[in-house]
Design a protein around this motif. Sequence first.
Motif, PDB file in Angstrom:
ATOM      1  N   GLU A 412       0.841  -1.259   0.174  1.00 10.79           N
ATOM      2  CA  GLU A 412      -0.012  -0.110   0.088  1.00 10.79           C
ATOM      3  C   GLU A 412       1.013   1.159  -0.044  1.00 10.79           C
ATOM      4  N   ALA A 413       1.838   1.059   0.749  1.00 12.13           N
ATOM      5  CA  ALA A 413       2.816   2.370   0.526  1.00 12.13           C
ATOM      6  C   ALA A 413       3.373   2.661  -0.693  1.00 12.13           C
ATOM      7  N   PHE A 414       3.867   1.671  -1.264  1.00 10.55           N
ATOM      8  CA  PHE A 414       4.202   1.618  -2.724  1.00 10.55           C
ATOM      9  C   PHE A 414       3.069   2.075  -3.708  1.00 10.55           C
ATOM     10  N   ARG A 415       1.990   1.684  -3.285  1.00 16.86           N
ATOM     11  CA  ARG A 415       0.876   2.265  -4.103  1.00 16.86           C
ATOM     12  C   ARG A 415       0.623   3.781  -4.129  1.00 16.86           C
ATOM     13  N   GLY A 416       0.862   4.234  -3.065  1.00 10.40           N
ATOM     14  CA  GLY A 416       0.896   5.591  -2.756  1.00 10.40           C
ATOM     15  C   GLY A 416       1.920   6.404  -3.349  1.00 10.40           C
ATOM     16  N   ALA A 417       3.013   5.825  -2.970  1.00 12.48           N
ATOM     17  CA  ALA A 417       4.478   6.339  -3.657  1.00 12.48           C
ATOM     18  C   ALA A 417       4.453   6.454  -5.022  1.00 12.48           C
ATOM     19  N   ALA A 418       4.110   5.473  -5.685  1.00 10.32           N
ATOM     20  CA  ALA A 418       4.065   5.227  -7.192  1.00 10.32           C
ATOM     21  C   ALA A 418       3.225   6.351  -7.881  1.00 10.32           C
ATOM     22  N   ARG A 419       2.211   7.005  -7.186  1.00 14.84           N
ATOM     23  CA  ARG A 419       1.179   8.025  -7.900  1.00 14.84           C
ATOM     24  C   ARG A 419       2.107   9.237  -7.952  1.00 14.84           C
ATOM     25  N   VAL A 420       3.031   9.388  -6.780  1.00 15.63           N
ATOM     26  CA  VAL A 420       3.889  10.636  -6.676  1.00 15.63           C
ATOM     27  C   VAL A 420       4.816  10.449  -7.880  1.00 15.63           C
ATOM     28  N   TYR A 421       5.408   9.103  -7.831  1.00 16.92           N
ATOM     29  CA  TYR A 421       6.461   9.060  -8.912  1.00 16.92           C
ATOM     30  C   TYR A 421       6.215   9.204 -10.313  1.00 16.92           C
TER      31      TYR A 421
END
Length: 454
Positions: A412-421
């Motif tokens: 889930e952390a990667f899901r959110g971080a991926a949007r910013v990326y």
Amino acid sequence: MTTQYESPAVTAFTRSAAAQARLHELVPGGAHTNARGSDQYPEFQTPIIERGEGARVLDVDGNWFVEYGAGLKSVTLGYGYQPVVDSVMEAVRGGVNFSRPSIWELRAAEQFLEMVPTADMVKFAKNGSDVTTAAIKLARAATGRDLVAICRTQPFFSVDDWFMGAGQMPAGVPSAVRELTVSFAYNDLDSLEAVLAEHPGRIAAVILEAATGTVEPAPGFLEGVRALADSDGFVLVFDEMISGMRWSSAGAQSVYGVTPDLSTWGKALGNGYSVSALAGRRELMELGGLNTDASRVFLLSNTHGGETTGLAAYLAVAQAYRERDIVGIMEAQGAKLRDGLVSVLAEAGVGAHIPIMGRASALVFGTKDHTGAPSQAFRTLLIQELLKRGVLAQSLVISAAHSDDDIDVTIEAFRGAARVYADALAAGTTDGLLIGRPVAPAIREFAAPRRLGA
């Protein structure tokens, strides 16, 4: 685990920032290991750890993180693993250092050689650099040669001069010492043969990792290196610091079926406690013993070599590996993590820019910019966004303590971080999204102009 963790959302690093600034005043580099330095993390997100439990750590600001690469890959059973704690406390209560060998030394040696049947003898120490340097010394003594060939496509073998002088931080190493180390490329037998041809009869040792987290040995490569050792006469050394206890409790040498003359171990041997090992053929190891007619090698003779807590920790770790398939657990959980991350990164359209690579028990992630080139700025942005969401990850190196819940939090952390990326990729820059300066390589000749408190 009974601890009730706080929300993964992380909002402040106030106390950590103050502690990090104070560390920079007292400790060169602000940490005792380069990889732990503040320059390895986003400028205003440098958590100082209070304690750990299982696969999570608590910083001085009260933030809990799911952590990867625990203890620089040394923790495979999780923080506070009770059997290890109990074994260490038993040793502590009985005294930790004596004027004669303790029974812990015998128990640990017997256990290690049972676990690693490709070795005849073992000698314990406290850190990995000491045992790799000891292996080089034995090789030079045994062969009467002076040059060492290192695998240049692998990052690190020792803090000592024979290695550091050949790398990116040679300051303080005499030029005469630097000239004694040469290099070859992994999975390139021709490059090693070229080194041997250029320095005929002068290579004392060839040292390499049998495999890395991201690169497996090509068919015939390790066998070819072994054959060259037999024909040329150099000593073959496998660095098992990471692969030992992750690829197998018997090391990568057992996985690939190629036996080195010497091997060096550390990290996961003690689940974070300080213990390392040099192991190998009796005729080489005895050059540092009493059963030799040759000129003796001053081999790993130090006050704390037989200190009992690390040996007690190792014995408890070995017991855990006998009772459970620790490597299998790490591989299964690592595969679950990898599959989940590949899915969410693909959904965000950034899968090609954040590749998940390596063996399931030793995963890493890449970070590429909008052009597809590796990028420190984009790496920093990803780490920054993961920290905000309760994940502390320079890598994705897992432990057997990582639960399904830990993996779910990470995905889930990667899901959110991926949007910013993805936003940064679309903009072609991290400007406006990355707070502070990019991280820097841990081993580099010159210091970047970073704030000391960062």
